[in-house]
Write an enzyme that holds these catalytic residues in place. Structure first.
Site, PDB file in Angstrom:
ATOM      1  N   GLU A   1       0.882  -1.174   0.000  1.00 36.07           N
ATOM      2  CA  GLU A   1       0.000   0.000   0.000  1.00 36.07           C
ATOM      3  C   GLU A   1       0.916   1.219   0.000  1.00 36.07           C
ATOM      4  OE1 GLU A   1      -3.995  -1.796   1.988  1.00 36.07           O
ATOM      5  OE2 GLU A   1      -2.932  -0.296   3.171  1.00 36.07           O
TER       6      GLU A   1
ATOM      7  N   CYS B   1      -2.371   8.968   2.486  1.00 39.87           N
ATOM      8  CA  CYS B   1      -2.042   8.403   1.172  1.00 39.87           C
ATOM      9  C   CYS B   1      -3.056   8.856   0.142  1.00 39.87           C
ATOM     10  CB  CYS B   1      -1.986   6.892   1.251  1.00 39.87           C
ATOM     11  SG  CYS B   1      -3.423   6.189   2.051  1.00 39.87           S
TER      12      CYS B   1
HETATM   13  P1  NAD Z   1       8.577   4.637   4.436  1.00 40.83           P
HETATM   14  O1  NAD Z   1       8.645   3.882   3.165  1.00 40.83           O
HETATM   15  O2  NAD Z   1       9.651   5.620   4.720  1.00 40.83           O
HETATM   16  O3  NAD Z   1       8.542   3.640   5.691  1.00 40.83           O
HETATM   17  C1  NAD Z   1       7.545   2.669   5.863  1.00 40.83           C
HETATM   18  C2  NAD Z   1       8.051   1.581   6.791  1.00 40.83           C
HETATM   19  O4  NAD Z   1       9.094   0.857   6.158  1.00 40.83           O
HETATM   20  C3  NAD Z   1       8.624   2.088   8.113  1.00 40.83           C
HETATM   21  O5  NAD Z   1       8.211   1.254   9.161  1.00 40.83           O
HETATM   22  C4  NAD Z   1      10.133   1.967   7.882  1.00 40.83           C
HETATM   23  O6  NAD Z   1      10.874   1.815   9.074  1.00 40.83           O
HETATM   24  C5  NAD Z   1      10.183   0.708   7.040  1.00 40.83           C
HETATM   25  N1  NAD Z   1      11.403   0.553   6.238  1.00 40.83           N
HETATM   26  C6  NAD Z   1      12.177   1.518   5.673  1.00 40.83           C
HETATM   27  N2  NAD Z   1      13.205   0.948   4.998  1.00 40.83           N
HETATM   28  C7  NAD Z   1      13.074  -0.390   5.126  1.00 40.83           C
HETATM   29  C8  NAD Z   1      13.825  -1.511   4.662  1.00 40.83           C
HETATM   30  N3  NAD Z   1      14.921  -1.361   3.923  1.00 40.83           N
HETATM   31  N4  NAD Z   1      13.410  -2.752   4.981  1.00 40.83           N
HETATM   32  C9  NAD Z   1      12.271  -2.934   5.723  1.00 40.83           C
HETATM   33  N5  NAD Z   1      11.554  -1.914   6.208  1.00 40.83           N
HETATM   34  C10 NAD Z   1      11.927  -0.654   5.911  1.00 40.83           C
HETATM   35  O7  NAD Z   1       7.144   5.341   4.438  1.00 40.83           O
HETATM   36  P2  NAD Z   1       6.520   6.340   5.523  1.00 40.83           P
HETATM   37  O8  NAD Z   1       7.214   7.645   5.434  1.00 40.83           O
HETATM   38  O9  NAD Z   1       6.438   5.674   6.836  1.00 40.83           O
HETATM   39  O10 NAD Z   1       5.029   6.492   4.997  1.00 40.83           O
HETATM   40  C11 NAD Z   1       4.637   7.471   4.089  1.00 40.83           C
HETATM   41  C12 NAD Z   1       4.279   6.857   2.763  1.00 40.83           C
HETATM   42  O11 NAD Z   1       3.301   5.817   2.981  1.00 40.83           O
HETATM   43  C13 NAD Z   1       3.595   7.816   1.811  1.00 40.83           C
HETATM   44  O12 NAD Z   1       4.113   7.618   0.516  1.00 40.83           O
HETATM   45  C14 NAD Z   1       2.114   7.415   1.869  1.00 40.83           C
HETATM   46  O13 NAD Z   1       1.381   7.763   0.743  1.00 40.83           O
HETATM   47  C15 NAD Z   1       2.231   5.938   2.063  1.00 40.83           C
HETATM   48  N6  NAD Z   1       1.003   5.373   2.647  1.00 40.83           N
HETATM   49  C16 NAD Z   1       0.184   4.610   1.864  1.00 40.83           C
HETATM   50  C17 NAD Z   1      -1.014   4.104   2.381  1.00 40.83           C
HETATM   51  C18 NAD Z   1      -1.946   3.307   1.523  1.00 40.83           C
HETATM   52  O14 NAD Z   1      -2.875   2.729   2.068  1.00 40.83           O
HETATM   53  N7  NAD Z   1      -1.770   3.228   0.221  1.00 40.83           N
HETATM   54  C19 NAD Z   1      -1.358   4.375   3.695  1.00 40.83           C
HETATM   55  C20 NAD Z   1      -0.495   5.145   4.477  1.00 40.83           C
HETATM   56  C21 NAD Z   1       0.695   5.638   3.932  1.00 40.83           C
END
Ligand code: NAD
Length: 456
Positions: free
Chosen positions: A226, A261
């Site tokens: 997502e 999102c």
């Molecule tokens: P992010 O990608 O920076 O982090 C998400 C998660 O991934 C965090 O828990 C982070 O610690 C983890 N992570 C980072 N690098 C990793 C790796 N190498 N291996 C495993 N895990 C890792 O995203 P964010 O800043 O937390 O969230 C914002 C983004 O999420 C925006 O783009 C938003 O649109 C999206 N989002 C989408 C939905 C949806 O339902 N489509 C819902 C909420 C947020």
């Protein structure tokens, strides 16, 4: 790991991060518990979730304060999120048993046939910070009800909330060897990718999601993503009440400080109503109350992350350099905390980052369009495909467009909303697979086909 309050920049707490060794120990614990959990009758697993549903309400005051303190959303919106999460849970509580039940597909003849739904095993739930309850509930609730063990990785910007969720799940009767969370940043999430887990459910940015999908591809286990969006809202020239549409669009842009999102990220307005819409939108945007998220009446708090201020200021600068005009906002606040004013840009076009790159903040560009065809072309000019909203008096006219828009969700005369009963899915760079609805129940189980022939 330091947990920082984005409104004050003060450290609220320091928590030890998980190590590779502690993550492996938790993995062994989950392996030891999952099969037993799968044997617990589904009604009993649902009962645990129903208790969790009640506990979220009992503890709502402290949970809402914790959420606001660590990610900065106005306190009322933290309460709203808890309510919203409970609504989604209600869908799973009421509907899971039905969708997880065995299905008899052939009951006549020599060979009878049925489908049984079995859990995947241990699944990773790697989560985002913007709506930790809502996006978490999409995954760990149906996963647990489906008989899986959950390895939960809350975002490093919502860790206290993640730990509160874990504590209440245990109080609700979910065993410790069925739900474990890991604390830390991306490097700790990376340990989960190295383990032989049975499914990966990720919520976050396109960049990280793509990386995870590539990294785990050879495991050949389910992977759902997502991801982000650049969601458009289009105002047709037949709308009845421009002020109301402008208010709805503004709410779609600024709710949760634009950190949704499915936030409205770009607005297109047909030329006949463009001036009136912009006037109304800007007038309302100027009245938004920005400040301490703990205070009643605050509509916008700080952004959750410091780097986000710089990122948004860069989008605004880029747009101005390419000819955009700022009609409202455009600056950070000269005080502690990661604040940025709600910002309205006009004279924008698709050469500008603000119309193409996910902003994830309270800023938007408003672009004038000639007709529905031009609007459609611009709506489709994106790498994302999460949601799109069309405002019009005529459903037929709106539907002609909605059918052609390449997104997982479309809205007529509403925006920025999610329903537990409908699949939540992104297309293109917005994701893979669906959560919520009956599809989001089935996403956490695998079918087993039975061919049954009575030898006697
Ligand atoms: P992010 O990608 O920076 O982090 C998400 C998660 O991934 C965090 O828990 C982070 O610690 C983890 N992570 C980072 N690098 C990793 C790796 N190498 N291996 C495993 N895990 C890792 O995203 P964010 O800043 O937390 O969230 C914002 C983004 O999420 C925006 O783009 C938003 O649109 C999206 N989002 C989408 C939905 C949806 O339902 N489509 C819902 C909420 C947020």
């Amino acid at each position: 790991m330091k947990v920082i309050n984005p409104a004050t920049e003060e450290v609220i707490r320091e928590i030890p991060e998980d190590s590779k060794k502690s993550v492996e120990e938790k993995y062994q614990l989950l392996r030891s518990g999952q099969l037993q959990w799968a044997k617990v009758p589904v009604q009993k697993r649902v009962q645990c979730i129903a208790t969790f549903y009640d506990l979220l309400d009992t503890h709502k005051d402290e949970l809402a304060k914790t959420l606001t303190a660590e990610m900065g959303k106005p306190l009322q919106q933290s309460y709203n999120e808890l309510n919203g999460a409970r609504n989604r849970m209600k869908f799973f509580i009421d509907n899971s048993a039905k969708w997880l039940a065995e299905e008899w597909v052939v009951t006549e003849g020599a060979t009878k046939e049925k489908i049984a739904y079995e859990p995947l095993g241990i699944i990773a739930n790697i989560s985002a910070w913007n709506y930790p309850y809502l996006v978490g509930v999409n995954v760990f609730i149906p996963a647990l009800i489906g008989g899986n063990a959950v390895f939960y990785k809350p975002s490093e910007y919502a860790t206290l909330t993640g730990l509160a969720i874990q504590k209440l799940l245990y109080e609700s009767g979910v065993p410790e060897n069925v739900f474990q969370s890991v604390v830390g940043k991306g490097n700790v999430g990376e340990y989960l990718l190295e383990l032989p887990l049975d499914g990966y459910f990720f919520t976050g940015s396109y960049r990280t999601g793509k990386y995870i999908a590539e990294k785990i591809a050879s495991k050949l286990v389910p992977c759902q993503l997502e991801l982000g969006g650049k969601d458009p809202l289009y105002v047709m020239d037949d709308v009845a009440d421009i002020d109301q549409v402008a208010a709805a669009a503004l709410e779609g842009v600024i709710y949760n400080n634009g950190q949704s999102c499915c936030a409205v990220e770009r607005i297109y307005v047909q030329e006949k109503v463009y001036d009136q819409f912009v006037k109304s939108y800007v007038g309302q945007a100027k009245k938004i109350v920005i400040g301490d998220p703990m205070l009643a009446g605050t509509e916008i708090g700080p952004l959750s992350r410091k780097e986000q201020q710089e990122f948004l200021m860069d989008q605004i600068k880029d747009a101005k350099e390419k000819g955009a005009t700022v009609l409202s906002g455009g600056n950070t606040l000269d005080k502690k905390g990661y604040y940025i004013e709600p910002t309205v840009l006009v004279n924008v076009n698709h050469q500008m980052k603000v119309m193409k790159e996910e902003s994830f903040g309270p800023i938007t560009g408003i672009q004038k369009v000639k007709d529905d065809n031009e609007a459609l072309q611009l709506i489709q000019d994106t790498e994302y495909g999460l949601t799109a909203a069309v405002y019009s008096k005529s459903f037929e006219r709106a539907e002609t467009l909605m059918k052609q828009i390449n997104t997982g969700t479309v809205y007529w005369n509403c925006c920025d909303r999610v329903s537990g009963a409908l699949p939540w899915s992104g297309r293109k760079h917005s994701g893979l697979g669906a959560t919520l609805s009956y599809q989001g129940i089935r996403a956490f189980v695998q079918p087993k086909s039975y061919h049954i022939r009575d030898a006697g």
